[in-house]
Design an enzyme around this catalytic site. Sequence first.
Site, PDB file in Angstrom:
ATOM      1  N   GLU A   1      10.415 -59.809  -9.649  1.00 36.98           N
ATOM      2  CA  GLU A   1       9.903 -58.691  -8.848  1.00 36.98           C
ATOM      3  C   GLU A   1       8.560 -58.132  -9.306  1.00 36.98           C
ATOM      4  OE1 GLU A   1      12.993 -55.737  -8.439  1.00 36.98           O
ATOM      5  OE2 GLU A   1      13.883 -56.868  -6.795  1.00 36.98           O
TER       6      GLU A   1
ATOM      7  N   GLU B   1      18.362 -61.868  -4.111  1.00 39.67           N
ATOM      8  CA  GLU B   1      19.149 -60.656  -4.372  1.00 39.67           C
ATOM      9  C   GLU B   1      19.321 -59.888  -3.072  1.00 39.67           C
ATOM     10  OE1 GLU B   1      17.885 -57.985  -7.522  1.00 39.67           O
ATOM     11  OE2 GLU B   1      17.118 -59.680  -8.684  1.00 39.67           O
TER      12      GLU B   1
HETATM   13  C1  GAL Z   1      16.501 -55.585  -8.259  1.00 35.86           C
HETATM   14  C2  GAL Z   1      16.352 -56.195  -9.646  1.00 35.86           C
HETATM   15  C3  GAL Z   1      17.684 -56.360 -10.347  1.00 35.86           C
HETATM   16  C4  GAL Z   1      18.523 -55.121 -10.182  1.00 35.86           C
HETATM   17  C5  GAL Z   1      18.710 -54.892  -8.730  1.00 35.86           C
HETATM   18  C6  GAL Z   1      19.656 -53.769  -8.412  1.00 35.86           C
HETATM   19  O1  GAL Z   1      15.352 -54.947  -7.888  1.00 35.86           O
HETATM   20  O2  GAL Z   1      15.711 -57.434  -9.563  1.00 35.86           O
HETATM   21  O3  GAL Z   1      17.480 -56.630 -11.695  1.00 35.86           O
HETATM   22  O4  GAL Z   1      17.882 -54.049 -10.769  1.00 35.86           O
HETATM   23  O5  GAL Z   1      17.447 -54.595  -8.157  1.00 35.86           O
HETATM   24  O6  GAL Z   1      19.880 -53.756  -7.059  1.00 35.86           O
END
Ligand code: GAL
Length: 768
Positions: free
Chosen positions: A388, A485
């Site tokens: 990210e 994600e």
């Molecule tokens: C994303 C991140 C993860 C975790 C997740 C929680 O932005 O890559 O490590 O923090 O959010 O939803």
Amino acid sequence: MRTILPINDSWHYKPSFTLEDTTTSVKTAEGFELVNLPHANVELPYNYFSDKQHRFISCYKRELSIRPEWAGEQLFLDFEGVMNYSRVFVNGLFAGEHKGGYTPFSVDITSLVSYNGDNEVTVMVDSTERPDTPPFGAQIDYLTYGGIYREVQLRVVSRCYLADLFVTTPNALQEQKEVNATVSILGKRLASEKYAVEIRLLDGNVQLAHATADEISEEGTVCLQVQNLADIELWTMESPKLYQVVCTLYQNGTAVDEVSTKIGFRTAEFTPEGFFLNSQKVKIRGLNRHQAYPYVGYAMPERAQKRDADVLKYDLGLNLVRTSHYPQSHHFLDRCDEIGLLVFEEIPGWQHIGDDEWKAQAVEDVRQMILRDRNHPSIILWGVRINESPDDHDFYLATNAMAKSLDTTRCAGGVRCIANSELLEDVYTMNDFVHDNGYSKYLASVIKDYQTYDNTQGIDGEKLALREQQDVTGLDHDVPYLVTEFCGHMYPTKRYDQEERMVEHALRHTRVQNAAASMDNVSGAIGWCAFDYNTHADFGSGDKICYHGVMDMYRIPKFAASVYSSQISPEEKVVMEPATYWSRGERSIGGVIPLVIYTNCDSIQLYCLGELLGTYYPDTETYPGLKHPPVMIDKMAGGWGNKWEDAIFVGYVNGKEVIRRRYLADVVPTSFTMKADDTTLCANAPTWDTTRVEVSILDQAGNGMPFLHDPAQIVVEGAGSLIGPNLVTLVGGKAAFWVKTNRQTGTIRISVTTPRLQTPATTEILVK
Ligand code: GAL
């Protein structure tokens, strides 16, 4: 031939360090306690602790006995993982250092040891969040813990030795297959001596082929090949066949060194039309995993690491895991190879990019990760961006170039959360958190300037489950695309949360997995995340936990776990998990509808008071992408003030009853059960051994009791001990804990008592 000795037991540990510690003898040094590896520099509480508690410099010391016959050989100490920066001293002399807590390193101690006496090794372990080392420099949403948390070994090799073996299987889909090996040799070679390298391909103990070469380049590289291999089985997810390549180094005709690696024959391609394993389209259905456990953080040995892979593959039915956000234990990866679980592995990092020195370290992390792991058939994608982070053209040119210089057989990705990001990798890997089921619309209606504080989604986030890939990439054509994600912080959910929240948590995973499965130009989706995890004060629920898992930190499932497990074929395992606590008044307005049943059955019948309420089928209309959509029941007679009744759910496959679950209206705690993941542990493994034990209070029908939060006392006796506290709360009637061996054979006797039930739950584990 090389000698490998585990150096995991009998370390002396002190939670501080001064230079004097490198010269004082372990025999007289004060303030040290005896510990065995894997070791956490501090045992943390489950939650509500300071996120600075593990951030300090500590000292590990150990005697090292060096045999006289090793004089003339090369001696190395190999460290699998030390968090986060280490300096190693032998007999008071500096031997080497390493930056970064996730990749292995070796120190050459040949010239520092004495061959006829005691030697001492001292390791300074800096577990602070050094801003010069990824992932540090800003906030990160996970804890990195501290200590020598993976194995250490002493490696004794000949003057000239094998340093690396990289094996590829270039034309894996052809009838006649081939194996290419690139071997690196280090150490002193003499012009007067003849060297040769042999590789042998083995299936179990059977040798299938071999090749020999005596042309060794000046830098010490040899390439060998075996061709025309017939009757080789592919490595597939259903049948992950592994072969072994053994490599031997000969000096004047005598074998002086040998290494080996497991390999699999397979191809893995990401295309704009999706992901193909061995030319067959596979829709990726995965979760992210942090390698963290309660109390000991990262410091868990082989069996626990492997068990996690089994949980992901067999309990949750996943086909891929992302090792967010760093290279994880090689035991975990070995198990992924063995069971056919695909892996997306990435370098350490989280949103922040540091200065030039920091970036150079990240490029070095790419190198160390790929060098360690490039023979694993389970790994299909390298993550070569900081998770990210913003675009950084030159930096990411360098990480990509490093990856390709070491491995042209795999695609690279790099996880981003920004749209229109520059695609330097093979796969556009995107964290798409757009789905919030309308919540940001609601916020915008009550907060005037809502969009100013959510810059990722704005107010566009809504019922949409995933964005179209071209809306994200900004390109006018499709590219290989993977959702890495979703969910996570958009809907944190505790295992003991209110029923409606638990159900909505599961539905969000359902909606996004369904969308990914329905979009032909999306390779699949990896949810955030498998297990709850400890984190910094800047994240989580204020108690240093992100409750983002489909399982809690103890690997106990929430409803969302059955979104995944219900995708397993009923031939393998029948799944029927009604997402309900079955009560009149837990949900708003009362009742249990919409009643979502996660199942791989063809149909479900629901009986109430002996009467058939109806036959219900998977909701293929709403979730056409899923192989096994949930069954949704949205009508049920009777409301507040009516008698609440028992229910029976019956699942059918091919017209036959395959599963039956009873839910009672009037429940009382009835039985107290205990189950260990393993009934036998190993006393003389290279490290201490461990298994997880789960206890549950169940009602008369054998169901869990979601609001029973009674205390429980754990007693562990015999050949092992308990990790964590011995007085716990049964949260929702359940608790889990790990027991560890103490290096003796015998029996570990475990008993748990809770005031409400007369009979304790007990079990025994054999330590062989
Ligand atoms: C994303 C991140 C993860 C975790 C997740 C929680 O932005 O890559 O490590 O923090 O959010 O939803």
